[in-house]
Design an enzyme around this catalytic site. Structure first.
Site, short mmCIF file in Angstrom:
data_model
loop_
_atom_site.label_atom_id
_atom_site.label_comp_id
_atom_site.label_asym_id
_atom_site.label_seq_id
_atom_site.Cartn_x
_atom_site.Cartn_y
_atom_site.Cartn_z
N CYS A 99 51.28 51.93 12.92
CA CYS A 99 51.60 53.26 13.52
C CYS A 99 49.96 54.02 13.63
O CYS A 99 49.35 53.96 12.85
CB CYS A 99 52.35 54.10 12.54
SG CYS A 99 52.57 55.93 12.64
N GLN A 133 38.02 34.97 16.20
CA GLN A 133 37.71 36.34 16.77
C GLN A 133 38.76 36.68 17.76
O GLN A 133 38.64 37.84 18.33
CB GLN A 133 36.23 36.46 17.19
CG GLN A 133 35.06 36.10 16.25
CD GLN A 133 33.82 36.40 16.87
OE1 GLN A 133 33.38 37.15 17.00
NE2 GLN A 133 33.36 34.97 17.52
N ASP A 153 44.24 36.84 20.92
CA ASP A 153 45.25 36.26 21.92
C ASP A 153 46.67 35.49 21.21
O ASP A 153 47.57 35.30 22.19
CB ASP A 153 44.57 35.35 22.91
CG ASP A 153 43.91 34.28 22.52
OD1 ASP A 153 44.45 33.66 21.39
OD2 ASP A 153 43.02 33.89 23.29
N GLU A 195 26.97 27.80 27.00
CA GLU A 195 25.30 28.38 27.22
C GLU A 195 25.02 28.50 25.85
O GLU A 195 25.48 28.35 24.92
CB GLU A 195 25.62 29.65 27.62
CG GLU A 195 26.58 30.19 28.86
CD GLU A 195 25.92 29.91 30.24
OE1 GLU A 195 24.73 29.89 30.03
OE2 GLU A 195 26.58 29.64 31.01
N HIS A 250 40.07 39.72 13.96
CA HIS A 250 39.97 41.04 14.82
C HIS A 250 41.42 41.29 14.95
O HIS A 250 41.80 42.13 16.18
CB HIS A 250 39.10 41.03 16.07
CG HIS A 250 37.73 40.92 15.91
ND1 HIS A 250 36.74 40.33 16.74
CD2 HIS A 250 37.19 41.13 14.79
CE1 HIS A 250 35.64 40.25 16.13
NE2 HIS A 250 35.90 41.09 15.03
#
Ligand code: NAD
Ligand code: ZN
Length: 248
Positions: free
Chosen positions: A128, A102, A105, A220, A120
């Site tokens: 464009c 996802q 970078d 987490e 993504h």
């Protein structure tokens, strides 16, 4: 959650399975790339949800581009970490391997990871905004910073947009199809994603329903923690390093 152990995982990984890894922003946290929901996720007091949308761009393309121009400069200074390295090694070691990321970078690509499916898109791609006929759908441009914002389409002189999938936009159907196929694997890792953004989270369900051994790596608990066979709570760079060492 079942009672599977790290040894169960290592046993399965030793049998050259089809492995698929799904990564999110947590994988790049140790590289210094801010996540969307953690500390440092705000830019000039804007939340990602306020900027990463087609309507935000239509309203103020310069503002949205300032954010992406800043993010591109941040990422350009970041280095891939041990988690990116281990995943890249697996991509070369296992004949049947897929990485669905996802992340936008480009850090997985920088360590030469094989078989990356970019859910993504990438901050290093542009397209464009009005989709002129002469321009390709999307192309690579690693200028950072751009000399003026918003940058202009070299084909029609209109404005460019970042080559990422914004909130409210759909994922490239081919990438989605390939990701769903990749989720039908033997061992499925979900690493460093809050797993709240669908359809990424549904890939975990597809993997589980297919009978894959599912593993979550995250600092987490998340909505998928209760769904997977094994939760390895910890930082991706540490947990993947440990797995890699144990695999010998
Ligand atoms: P997120 O910010 O919603 O969640 C990050 C997750 O990573 C959290 O669950 C957190 O507990 C976990 N985490 C933090 N540090 C970690 C570490 N060292 N090791 C393991 N886990 C760690 O990110 P998301 O789920 O990827 O969703 C956000 C969306 O935003 C993505 O779809 C992506 O397109 C985009 N995004 C991308 C980047 C990037 O490219 N690096 C950065 C921010 C956002
Ligand atoms: Zn154009």
């Amino acid at each position: 959650m079942s009672n599977a152990s790290l040894d169960d995982l290592l046993g399965r990984m030793g049998a050259t399975p089809h492995i698929t890894v799904l990564t999110g922003a947590g994988v790049s946290a140790a590289s210094g790339v801010p996540t969307f929901r953690g500390d440092g996720s705000l830019w000039k007091n804007y939340r990602a949800e306020d900027l990463a949308t087609p309507s935000a761009f239509a309203r103020d393309p310069r503002l949205v581009w300032e954010w992406y121009d800043w993010r591109r400069q941040v990422v350009a200074m970041c280095q891939p970490n041990r988690a990116h390295d281990v995943i890249a090694r697996w991509s070369h070691r296992y004949g049947d391997f897929h990485l669905v990321t996802q992340n936008v970078d480009g850090l997985h690509e920088r360590v030469d990871t094989w078989g990356v499916l970019r859910f993504h898109g990438s901050v290093w791609e542009v397209s464009c905004w009005r989709g002129c006929d002469d321009a390709p759908t999307r192309w690579w441009d690693d200028t950072a910073p751009f000399p003026s914002l918003p940058p202009h389409c070299p084909h029609c002189g209109g404005i460019l947009r970042p080559g990422v999938v914004w909130f409210g936009e759909s994922i490239d159907p081919l990438v989605l199809e390939e990701s769903v196929a990749a989720a039908r694997c033997d061992v499925f890792f979900v690493i460093g994603t809050s797993a709240v953004v669908h359809p990424a989270a549904s890939l975990v369900e597809i993997a589980r329903d297919h009978g894959a051994f599912t593993v979550e790596v995250n600092t987490e608990p998340t909505p998928v923690s209760g769904m997977v066979d094994l939760v390895l709570q910890g930082a991706a760079e540490d947990v993947l390093d440990l797995i890699e060492q144990r695999l010998g």
